[in-house]
Scaffold this motif. Sequence first.
Motif, PDB file in Angstrom:
ATOM      1  N   HIS A 303     -28.400  -6.723  30.232  1.00  0.00           N
ATOM      2  CA  HIS A 303     -29.325  -5.671  29.812  1.00  0.00           C
ATOM      3  C   HIS A 303     -28.742  -4.290  30.091  1.00  0.00           C
ATOM      4  N   ALA A 304     -28.176  -4.101  31.284  1.00  0.00           N
ATOM      5  CA  ALA A 304     -27.567  -2.807  31.622  1.00  0.00           C
ATOM      6  C   ALA A 304     -26.409  -2.498  30.681  1.00  0.00           C
ATOM      7  N   LEU A 307     -27.773  -1.389  27.253  1.00  0.00           N
ATOM      8  CA  LEU A 307     -28.256  -0.013  27.294  1.00  0.00           C
ATOM      9  C   LEU A 307     -27.098   0.972  27.221  1.00  0.00           C
ATOM     10  N   LYS A 308     -26.050   0.697  27.987  1.00  0.00           N
ATOM     11  CA  LYS A 308     -24.885   1.566  27.971  1.00  0.00           C
ATOM     12  C   LYS A 308     -24.242   1.591  26.586  1.00  0.00           C
ATOM     13  N   ASP A 309     -24.048   0.425  25.995  1.00  0.00           N
ATOM     14  CA  ASP A 309     -23.382   0.335  24.702  1.00  0.00           C
ATOM     15  C   ASP A 309     -24.178   1.012  23.594  1.00  0.00           C
ATOM     16  N   THR A 315     -28.646   4.268  34.323  1.00  0.00           N
ATOM     17  CA  THR A 315     -28.363   4.397  35.756  1.00  0.00           C
ATOM     18  C   THR A 315     -29.186   3.424  36.589  1.00  0.00           C
ATOM     19  N   LYS A 316     -30.505   3.419  36.377  1.00  0.00           N
ATOM     20  CA  LYS A 316     -31.378   2.545  37.157  1.00  0.00           C
ATOM     21  C   LYS A 316     -31.061   1.082  36.915  1.00  0.00           C
ATOM     22  N   GLU A 320     -29.930  -1.744  39.524  1.00  0.00           N
ATOM     23  CA  GLU A 320     -30.731  -2.955  39.704  1.00  0.00           C
ATOM     24  C   GLU A 320     -29.873  -4.202  39.530  1.00  0.00           C
ATOM     25  N   ALA A 321     -29.024  -4.190  38.510  1.00  0.00           N
ATOM     26  CA  ALA A 321     -28.149  -5.348  38.258  1.00  0.00           C
ATOM     27  C   ALA A 321     -27.166  -5.541  39.402  1.00  0.00           C
ATOM     28  N   LYS A 322     -26.589  -4.436  39.861  1.00  0.00           N
ATOM     29  CA  LYS A 322     -25.614  -4.519  40.948  1.00  0.00           C
ATOM     30  C   LYS A 322     -26.267  -5.001  42.233  1.00  0.00           C
ATOM     31  N   LEU A 323     -27.448  -4.465  42.539  1.00  0.00           N
ATOM     32  CA  LEU A 323     -28.178  -4.867  43.739  1.00  0.00           C
ATOM     33  C   LEU A 323     -28.539  -6.346  43.704  1.00  0.00           C
TER      34      LEU A 323
END
Length: 383
Positions: A303-304, A307-309, A315-316, A320-323
């Motif tokens: 999902h992250a 959004l970037k692509d 950022t959030k 969230e994905a990294k955490l």
Amino acid sequence: MTETLYTEEELILKKTIRDFVNIELTPVVAENDRTGNFPSKPIKDLSGLGIYGIGIDESYGGVGGNSQQSSIVVEEIARVCAASSVTYIAHHSLAMYAIHKFGTKEQKKRFLPSMVNATTLGAFCLTEPATGSDAAGIETTATYINNEYLLNGTKTFITNGSIAEIYIVFAKTHQEKGTKGINAIIVDKSKSKGIDTQFLDGKMGLRSSDTSQIFFTDVKVPQENLLGKDGDGFKIAMSVLDSSRISVAAQAVGIAQGALESALSYSKIRKTFGQPISNLQSIQFMLADMSTRINAARLMTRHASQLKDQGFQYTKEASEAKLFASECASYCADKAVQIHGGYGYFQPSYAERAYRDAKVTEIYEGTSEIQRLVIARQILKDA
């Protein structure tokens, strides 16, 4: 799940990388972990698959592509060798990404082609001995004199630090301006004097990756190596970290996936009380929890990336994905050791290595505590 999650092109990429790492890395990963030997040949040979060119314009030797594709690459490498995946992340998702996003056409043309084919490797030099999470507190200086920057300072915990030729160095030029006085500067080690490196031995995990301390003593760098505008360094660092957190999330998913596969395989062959331990409900519950968390982490990472692509603010979602993915990796590695029992406590089991490798995903690119700060500030801002 993966058959429906990815496009046909992405499934081909996934299989290509999986086949490569199974052949080139699986046979040597345990020994490299034991000795700390850097897998230079596989790292170089990966360039033949075009993966260092993902997200890079064809005019600079790249193959195009997007964050979703690079996440697939990172996950598949990390599934077998987390140390090799962090080498890729530091080179591609940090150093190359910074140049490609913020560099001038001349800088891209000068640096990116050799980085795409891995003739030269890159490193991202932000962390210092006294400043980790507090990136604004860096002490390295870049004094501007006669159309040159004079670099002085020390960077630490730098992935690829001893083996990289291209450094993205963050340093203060205008002390009185705080974060707006920080610059990002491209340093070509082959053309610079006054650079010394020290390999940092004794890491708990990722032992076959290069982690080093770098000392800059009156290093002269031409003005044309300034990345972005004067004073943009902190903004560049934060932007690059936003992006690379997606890569670390993908790395964590890969470690977790490898731990699950190892645990599944062992549970089917290990017998106790006259039956495979996979028949025991206690083992099944652990496997079920591992699978559930991995699928959730993978979807959050996906999902992250999407959004970037698509050009949205991410950022959030990256935090969230990294955490979640990093804590998932540690959880799955722990359960894999538990399922292996005593055998999981010894080398060269995958579970033992994953247990050590996973922890750092909760630390670098922003600790789990920093991720929670980023997430909280964003949701409070949007409320």
